[in-house]
Scaffold this motif. Structure first.
Motif, PDB file in Angstrom:
ATOM      1  N   GLU A 755      41.648  37.115  41.927  1.00  0.00           N
ATOM      2  CA  GLU A 755      41.223  36.257  40.814  1.00  0.00           C
ATOM      3  C   GLU A 755      40.960  37.089  39.560  1.00  0.00           C
ATOM      4  OE1 GLU A 755      39.074  32.715  43.443  1.00  0.00           O
ATOM      5  OE2 GLU A 755      37.879  34.088  42.246  1.00  0.00           O
ATOM      6  N   LEU A 756      40.321  38.261  39.727  1.00  0.00           N
ATOM      7  CA  LEU A 756      40.039  39.137  38.585  1.00  0.00           C
ATOM      8  C   LEU A 756      41.332  39.681  37.986  1.00  0.00           C
ATOM      9  CD1 LEU A 756      38.181  40.819  36.789  1.00  0.00           C
ATOM     10  CD2 LEU A 756      38.012  42.498  38.631  1.00  0.00           C
ATOM     11  N   LEU A 757      42.252  40.127  38.876  1.00  0.00           N
ATOM     12  CA  LEU A 757      43.506  40.715  38.393  1.00  0.00           C
ATOM     13  C   LEU A 757      44.360  39.700  37.646  1.00  0.00           C
ATOM     14  CD1 LEU A 757      44.454  42.851  41.525  1.00  0.00           C
ATOM     15  CD2 LEU A 757      43.633  43.708  39.331  1.00  0.00           C
ATOM     16  N   GLN A 758      44.350  38.437  38.115  1.00  0.00           N
ATOM     17  CA  GLN A 758      45.223  37.421  37.507  1.00  0.00           C
ATOM     18  C   GLN A 758      44.828  37.103  36.077  1.00  0.00           C
ATOM     19  OE1 GLN A 758      44.934  34.340  40.429  1.00  0.00           O
ATOM     20  NE2 GLN A 758      46.525  35.192  41.745  1.00  0.00           N
ATOM     21  N   ARG A 759      43.563  37.314  35.712  1.00  0.00           N
ATOM     22  CA  ARG A 759      43.160  37.027  34.340  1.00  0.00           C
ATOM     23  C   ARG A 759      42.893  38.288  33.523  1.00  0.00           C
ATOM     24  NH1 ARG A 759      38.396  35.376  37.354  1.00  0.00           N
ATOM     25  NH2 ARG A 759      36.633  36.749  36.925  1.00  0.00           N
ATOM     26  N   HIS A 760      43.223  39.461  34.084  1.00  0.00           N
ATOM     27  CA  HIS A 760      42.977  40.709  33.353  1.00  0.00           C
ATOM     28  C   HIS A 760      44.091  40.940  32.339  1.00  0.00           C
ATOM     29  CE1 HIS A 760      42.058  44.880  32.494  1.00  0.00           C
ATOM     30  NE2 HIS A 760      40.888  44.689  33.092  1.00  0.00           N
ATOM     31  N   PRO A 761      43.756  41.262  31.089  1.00  0.00           N
ATOM     32  CA  PRO A 761      44.776  41.396  30.046  1.00  0.00           C
ATOM     33  C   PRO A 761      45.745  42.555  30.264  1.00  0.00           C
ATOM     34  CG  PRO A 761      42.622  42.118  29.247  1.00  0.00           C
ATOM     35  CD  PRO A 761      42.393  41.454  30.571  1.00  0.00           C
ATOM     36  N   ASN A 762      45.362  43.566  31.067  1.00  0.00           N
ATOM     37  CA  ASN A 762      46.235  44.724  31.270  1.00  0.00           C
ATOM     38  C   ASN A 762      47.166  44.560  32.462  1.00  0.00           C
ATOM     39  OD1 ASN A 762      45.099  46.069  29.112  1.00  0.00           O
ATOM     40  ND2 ASN A 762      43.528  47.046  30.325  1.00  0.00           N
ATOM     41  N   VAL A 763      47.061  43.459  33.197  1.00  0.00           N
ATOM     42  CA  VAL A 763      47.840  43.267  34.426  1.00  0.00           C
ATOM     43  C   VAL A 763      49.064  42.404  34.132  1.00  0.00           C
ATOM     44  CG1 VAL A 763      47.840  42.291  36.741  1.00  0.00           C
ATOM     45  CG2 VAL A 763      45.857  43.566  35.927  1.00  0.00           C
ATOM     46  N   LYS A 764      50.240  42.911  34.518  1.00  0.00           N
ATOM     47  CA  LYS A 764      51.480  42.154  34.330  1.00  0.00           C
ATOM     48  C   LYS A 764      51.787  41.289  35.548  1.00  0.00           C
ATOM     49  CE  LYS A 764      56.364  42.873  33.115  1.00  0.00           C
ATOM     50  NZ  LYS A 764      57.400  43.898  32.839  1.00  0.00           N
ATOM     51  N   SER A 765      51.635  41.851  36.753  1.00  0.00           N
ATOM     52  CA  SER A 765      51.888  41.082  37.980  1.00  0.00           C
ATOM     53  C   SER A 765      51.202  41.770  39.149  1.00  0.00           C
ATOM     54  CB  SER A 765      53.395  40.963  38.248  1.00  0.00           C
ATOM     55  OG  SER A 765      53.956  42.249  38.508  1.00  0.00           O
ATOM     56  N   ILE A 766      51.008  41.023  40.231  1.00  0.00           N
ATOM     57  CA  ILE A 766      50.407  41.582  41.450  1.00  0.00           C
ATOM     58  C   ILE A 766      51.189  41.091  42.666  1.00  0.00           C
ATOM     59  CG2 ILE A 766      48.115  41.697  40.421  1.00  0.00           C
ATOM     60  CD1 ILE A 766      47.351  39.252  42.069  1.00  0.00           C
ATOM     61  N   ARG A 767      51.116  41.904  43.724  1.00  0.00           N
ATOM     62  CA  ARG A 767      51.697  41.485  45.007  1.00  0.00           C
ATOM     63  C   ARG A 767      50.994  42.232  46.125  1.00  0.00           C
ATOM     64  NH1 ARG A 767      54.802  45.511  47.068  1.00  0.00           N
ATOM     65  NH2 ARG A 767      55.703  47.043  45.603  1.00  0.00           N
ATOM     66  N   LEU A 768      51.036  41.676  47.327  1.00  0.00           N
ATOM     67  CA  LEU A 768      50.468  42.365  48.485  1.00  0.00           C
ATOM     68  C   LEU A 768      51.392  43.503  48.908  1.00  0.00           C
ATOM     69  CD1 LEU A 768      49.157  39.331  50.541  1.00  0.00           C
ATOM     70  CD2 LEU A 768      47.778  41.068  49.410  1.00  0.00           C
ATOM     71  N   GLY A 769      50.821  44.499  49.544  1.00  0.00           N
ATOM     72  CA  GLY A 769      51.601  45.644  49.969  1.00  0.00           C
ATOM     73  C   GLY A 769      52.622  45.283  51.035  1.00  0.00           C
ATOM     74  N   ARG A 770      53.750  45.998  50.996  1.00  0.00           N
ATOM     75  CA  ARG A 770      54.779  45.784  52.012  1.00  0.00           C
ATOM     76  C   ARG A 770      54.532  46.726  53.187  1.00  0.00           C
ATOM     77  NH1 ARG A 770      58.242  46.152  47.219  1.00  0.00           N
ATOM     78  NH2 ARG A 770      58.699  44.038  46.452  1.00  0.00           N
ATOM     79  N   GLU A 771      55.426  46.668  54.156  1.00  0.00           N
ATOM     80  CA  GLU A 771      55.315  47.570  55.305  1.00  0.00           C
ATOM     81  C   GLU A 771      55.402  49.014  54.819  1.00  0.00           C
ATOM     82  OE1 GLU A 771      58.046  46.657  58.387  1.00  0.00           O
ATOM     83  OE2 GLU A 771      57.430  48.313  59.680  1.00  0.00           O
ATOM     84  N   GLY A 772      54.457  49.813  55.219  1.00  0.00           N
ATOM     85  CA  GLY A 772      54.404  51.193  54.757  1.00  0.00           C
ATOM     86  C   GLY A 772      53.547  51.388  53.540  1.00  0.00           C
ATOM     87  N   GLU A 773      53.137  50.254  52.891  1.00  0.00           N
ATOM     88  CA  GLU A 773      52.264  50.335  51.704  1.00  0.00           C
ATOM     89  C   GLU A 773      50.842  49.900  52.017  1.00  0.00           C
ATOM     90  OE1 GLU A 773      54.278  47.821  48.927  1.00  0.00           O
ATOM     91  OE2 GLU A 773      55.319  49.486  47.976  1.00  0.00           O
ATOM     92  N   GLY A 774      50.582  49.432  53.212  1.00  0.00           N
ATOM     93  CA  GLY A 774      49.238  48.986  53.570  1.00  0.00           C
ATOM     94  C   GLY A 774      49.145  47.508  53.915  1.00  0.00           C
ATOM     95  N   GLY A 775      50.239  46.774  53.729  1.00  0.00           N
ATOM     96  CA  GLY A 775      50.261  45.370  54.118  1.00  0.00           C
ATOM     97  C   GLY A 775      49.213  44.528  53.399  1.00  0.00           C
ATOM     98  N   LEU A 776      48.557  43.646  54.146  1.00  0.00           N
ATOM     99  CA  LEU A 776      47.578  42.716  53.560  1.00  0.00           C
ATOM    100  C   LEU A 776      46.325  43.416  53.064  1.00  0.00           C
ATOM    101  CD1 LEU A 776      47.791  39.761  56.108  1.00  0.00           C
ATOM    102  CD2 LEU A 776      48.936  39.983  53.907  1.00  0.00           C
ATOM    103  N   GLY A 777      46.128  44.663  53.424  1.00  0.00           N
ATOM    104  CA  GLY A 777      44.931  45.387  52.995  1.00  0.00           C
ATOM    105  C   GLY A 777      45.051  46.042  51.633  1.00  0.00           C
ATOM    106  N   VAL A 778      46.245  45.937  51.006  1.00  0.00           N
ATOM    107  CA  VAL A 778      46.480  46.603  49.719  1.00  0.00           C
ATOM    108  C   VAL A 778      47.155  45.622  48.766  1.00  0.00           C
ATOM    109  CG1 VAL A 778      47.746  48.468  48.547  1.00  0.00           C
ATOM    110  CG2 VAL A 778      46.665  48.889  50.747  1.00  0.00           C
ATOM    111  N   THR A 779      46.765  45.667  47.500  1.00  0.00           N
ATOM    112  CA  THR A 779      47.431  44.888  46.452  1.00  0.00           C
ATOM    113  C   THR A 779      48.079  45.851  45.465  1.00  0.00           C
ATOM    114  OG1 THR A 779      45.950  42.983  46.636  1.00  0.00           O
ATOM    115  CG2 THR A 779      47.101  43.279  44.531  1.00  0.00           C
ATOM    116  N   ILE A 780      49.372  45.679  45.228  1.00  0.00           N
ATOM    117  CA  ILE A 780      50.114  46.498  44.262  1.00  0.00           C
ATOM    118  C   ILE A 780      50.045  45.816  42.904  1.00  0.00           C
ATOM    119  CG2 ILE A 780      52.312  47.601  43.714  1.00  0.00           C
ATOM    120  CD1 ILE A 780      50.949  48.574  46.293  1.00  0.00           C
ATOM    121  N   VAL A 781      49.605  46.533  41.883  1.00  0.00           N
ATOM    122  CA  VAL A 781      49.385  45.975  40.550  1.00  0.00           C
ATOM    123  C   VAL A 781      50.365  46.621  39.570  1.00  0.00           C
ATOM    124  CG1 VAL A 781      47.723  45.555  38.701  1.00  0.00           C
ATOM    125  CG2 VAL A 781      46.949  45.696  41.084  1.00  0.00           C
ATOM    126  N   GLU A 782      51.121  45.799  38.884  1.00  0.00           N
ATOM    127  CA  GLU A 782      52.017  46.287  37.816  1.00  0.00           C
ATOM    128  C   GLU A 782      51.311  46.114  36.491  1.00  0.00           C
ATOM    129  OE1 GLU A 782      55.843  44.505  37.792  1.00  0.00           O
ATOM    130  OE2 GLU A 782      56.608  45.730  36.154  1.00  0.00           O
TER     131      GLU A 782
END
Length: 784
Positions: A755-782
């Protein structure tokens, strides 16, 4: 003393207890504990308005962020007198500064986006001064775990490198000892441990002499000795010396930071004061939202009108709303009727809501209710159902009443509960009438409850005085707690006794004992109740009809808007169709021009070719785009030769090659040259060359920013602060992508972070981590 007693009687302290639960910081809670009602109109108006502004912000943006803000006044004061602040105190100062910047930005965004006008909140924000240099210096020297960073000073970095070197050498030597097969049987366990800040190994007691060195400790049984072998004694000594140097260097860094804090002491103290005030204001707003309170209209006419007023301390599913006014047609309300009917609750509701309004709190009443500002609010309220009626009780109440009468004036609100009770009924009623006359003569507003029947006639014999009662259902033998203005109360003793099975002959005998005047009054009250109930039913029916009309009106408006939208859609479709026709005509024209060129090759004259082009231009359909809410008279835009323009009536792009006159230009469109009126041209801004971008130069030392942030084990409030601060650092570091580690758990932290990332002015997009990136325990922020 009278004020303190009045606040206690009306349970204002309980309101403050509820209010404190909505304060986000200890600063705000402290401010709530100091809350008292104001007694000047301007102060009350300002306090109500600031609550309303905060409520507007909550409605538009959600709850204000107060994460990371701490009460740092004591630490700041210690720094001023030369004290050394520890790491935790400095981190709290840094998070408070960061939290202040974040809160200020949040509130200012409401005004900047033109969503609402909040001048009072903006004024508080204006007084919050950023201390960026102090904040960044603390962050540079102390990491997020409260540990002094290696880069805090060159000397510390050197010492810590030595420490790591000594520790590595000690471990290497000890591991060599414990790995030797001959030594395996001599050790209680093949581990390296620490005793008295020195590295040791656990040796069986019987092999003590095999290793030599120093014994630092032994097990409880005495079978194991913790020995520092001779091979590492010298290195351990060097390690201890390096540790002592590290402590000295850390103290130097902490003293330097403490001195820097002291240099900002005035600003920090002022910031804390404003943060406390803002937390207090938003707590008032959050409480108003919770109890569904509204801002009353404020007047200086000593007039109050509470519509559908609810006592805020009674559960919402149990409270019965009441409506009353005071200071208009009447200045005094006398509520009569039996005990346990709700008279005292009504009295407390009037008094408590008035106190709340004068303290700047919104009150649980219907929209449009009015409040006023009294210079004094006096109350004499006692639980007459739980204390014995005696001379001492009467004396206690009368002492309080005498004190009240000595202080009232025309700008006072006076609340009397069971006035004149505790003594002979005849004398008590006479005293009650005399006291009410005195209060009325002074001009104060008054609400009094009594069970004396003599006061039922009091309101009919006095101007600006009205009777009231709390409705009682004789069938269920229970009060409804509904306030009836203009109708005096009656005892209902005969109806209750009849329902409980008392013989009719006894009831008839009792009725004969009642005077004819009393019977007439009771009959009159019954008729008044019937008339009032009928009027209320008719009013309810009128409101129902009005609501139906409002619904029909809204439905009509919705249908009208649907019609307008459909009309606009059809018009746009027609315009699109016309544009398609133009496009077709252009294609056709190009085909004709191609043919004309062929004719020219075969001897067709040039002037005939030009005439053919003009005929084609004249034959082109002219469309004017339909604009809503735009003035027909527009300021004519000026163009220069070479300007790129758009032909709005043809949706084509071209460039100016000649100005024919003040309002007409020759435009090159593809292979065609077209005369176009300036009103049909729109200038196109030149594009920036690809690859051009801005860079921010950051001078001075700055902490190394990792490409990931670990939030596991953090509370959401603290996680908010860390994410916000980390994103700022990542952007400054030039990162385009980072990872936020929140773990899987219950998913609550992940949801809050998203919720915080979705309204942050510096964030372009977010996604959950893929296999090898941490899966559901990690969020990748562009990042942007």
């Amino acid at each position: 003393m009278l004020l303190k007693r009045m606040l206690h009687l009306l349970e204002f302290d309980k309101i403050k207890e509820q209010l404190q639960k909505h304060a986000a910081t200890t600063l705000g809670k402290e401010k709530v504990s100091e809350l008292l009602p104001f007694f000047h109109f301007e102060q009350v108006a300002h306090a109500l308005e600031e609550t309303d502004e905060a409520l507007t912000v909550i409605r538009l943006k959600g709850q204000a962020p107060f994460g990371g803000i701490r009460d740092v006044r004591a630490a700041v004061q210690r720094s001023v007198i030369g004290g050394m602040l520890n790491e935790n105190e400095l981190v709290e100062i840094e998070t408070t500064l960061h939290g202040a910047r974040r809160l200020k930005k949040f509130i200012e965004s409401v005004q900047a986006d033109d969503e609402a006008d909040v001048p009072i909140l903006i004024e508080h924000c204006t007084q919050i001064e950023p201390c960026n240099a102090l904040e960044m210096e603390i962050r540079r020297c102390i990491d997020r775990d409260g540990r002094i960073s290696d880069d805090a000073s060159p000397e510390l970095k050197l010492v810590r490198n030595q420490l790591r070197s000594y520790e590595s050498r000690i471990r290497e030597k000890l591991e060599q000892l414990i790995r030797l097969s001959d030594n395996q049987k001599k050790l209680s366990d093949s581990i390296i441990t620490i005793r008295n800040d020195r590295y040791v190994i656990p040796v069986k007691q019987e092999y003590r002499s095999s290793f030599g060195g120093i014994v630092h400790d032994q097990s409880a049984s005495g079978q194991t000795l913790f020995i520092e072998p001779n091979a590492v004694v010298m290195i351990n000594n060097q390690l201890r010396e390096a540790q002592a140097k590290e402590r000295v260097e850390i103290e130097k860094i902490l003293f330097a930071l403490s001195e820097k804090v002291a240099s900002y002491s005035d600003t920090l103290q002022l910031n804390v004061k404003q943060l406390a005030m803002l937390d207090f204001i938003f707590a008032k707003a959050a409480y108003a939202k919770k109890v569904n309170a509204t801002k009353p209209k404020l007047n200086q006419n000593r007039y109050l009108r509470y519509d559908s007023a609810r006592h805020p301390l009674i559960p919402s599913e149990e409270v019965v709303p009441i409506s009353l006014e005071l200071g208009g047609s009447y200045d005094t309300i006398v509520i009569t009727g039996p005990n346990t009917g709700g008279k005292t609750v009504t009295l407390k509701t009037v008094g408590l809501l008035t106190l709340m309004a004068q303290a700047g709190l919104h009150i649980p009443v219907a929209e449009g209710s009015e409040a006023t500002v009294f210079e004094h609010i006096f109350a004499d309220i006692g639980d007459e159902q739980s204390i014995e009626q005696s001379l001492s009780t009467f004396s206690s109440h009368m002492t309080n009443i005498v004190s009240i009468l000595n202080h009232i004036n025309e700008r006072s609100l006076v609340l009397f509960d069971e006035l004149g009770a505790g003594t002979d009924p005849e004398e008590g009623a006479a005293l009650a009438i005399a006291i009410l006359d005195h209060v009325h003569h002074i001009g104060a507003r008054c609400v009094a409850t009594t069970h004396y029947s003599e006061l039922k006639a009091y309101a009919y014999n006095r101007e600006s005085v009205i009777n009231a009662s709390v409705e009682f259902n004789a069938k269920t033998l229970k009060p409804t707690y509904k306030l009836l203005i203009g109708v005096p109360g009656r005892s209902n003793a005969f109806e209750i006794s009849k329902r409980l099975g008392l013989k009719a002959s006894i009831i008839d005998a009792a009725k004969r004992q009642v005077s004819s005047e009393t019977t007439s009054v009771d009959n009159m009250i019954i008729e008044l109740e019937k008339t009032k109930n009928k009027a209320e039913r008719e009013l309810a029916e009128a409101k129902r009809i009005r609501n139906e009309v409002e619904i029909d009106k809204r439905q009509y408006e919705a249908e009208r808007q649907t019609f307008e939208k459909e009309k606009d859609r059809m018009l746009k479709a027609a315009e699109q169709k016309a544009k398609d026709a133009v496009e077709f005509a252009k294609i056709e024209a190009e085909s004709i021009i191609k043919e004309l060129r062929e004719y020219r090759k075969n001897g067709v004259k040039e002037h005939k070719l030009i005439e053919a082009k003009k005929r084609l231009e004249a034959a082109s359909p002219q469309l004017v785009e339909r604009k809503q809410n735009v003035s027909k008279q527009k300021t004519r835009e000026k163009f220069a030769i070479g300007d790129d323009v758009e032909l709005t009536h043809l949706s084509q792009k071209g460039s100016i090659i000649e100005q024919i006159d003040d309002g007409e230009y020759l435009v090159q469109v593809g292979i065609m040259k077209v005369n176009v009126n300036a009103s049909q041209l729109k200038k196109i801004a030149p594009k920036k060359p690809e690859g051009e971008r801005s860079f921010i130069s950051v001078k001075g030392n700055k902490p190394v920013v990792k490409t990931e942030l670990d939030l596991r084990g953090k509370r959401y409030e603290d996680a908010q602060v860390e994410v916000d601060r980390y994103l700022d650092d990542a952007v400054l570091a030039g990162y385009s992508k980072v990872a936020i580690i929140h773990g899987k758990g219950t998913g609550a932290l992940r949801k809050g972070v998203h919720e915080l990332l979705q309204r942050h002015p510096n964030v372009k997009s977010i996604r959950l981590g893929r296999e090898g990136e941490g899966g559901l325990g990690v969020t990748i922020v562009e990042l942007r």
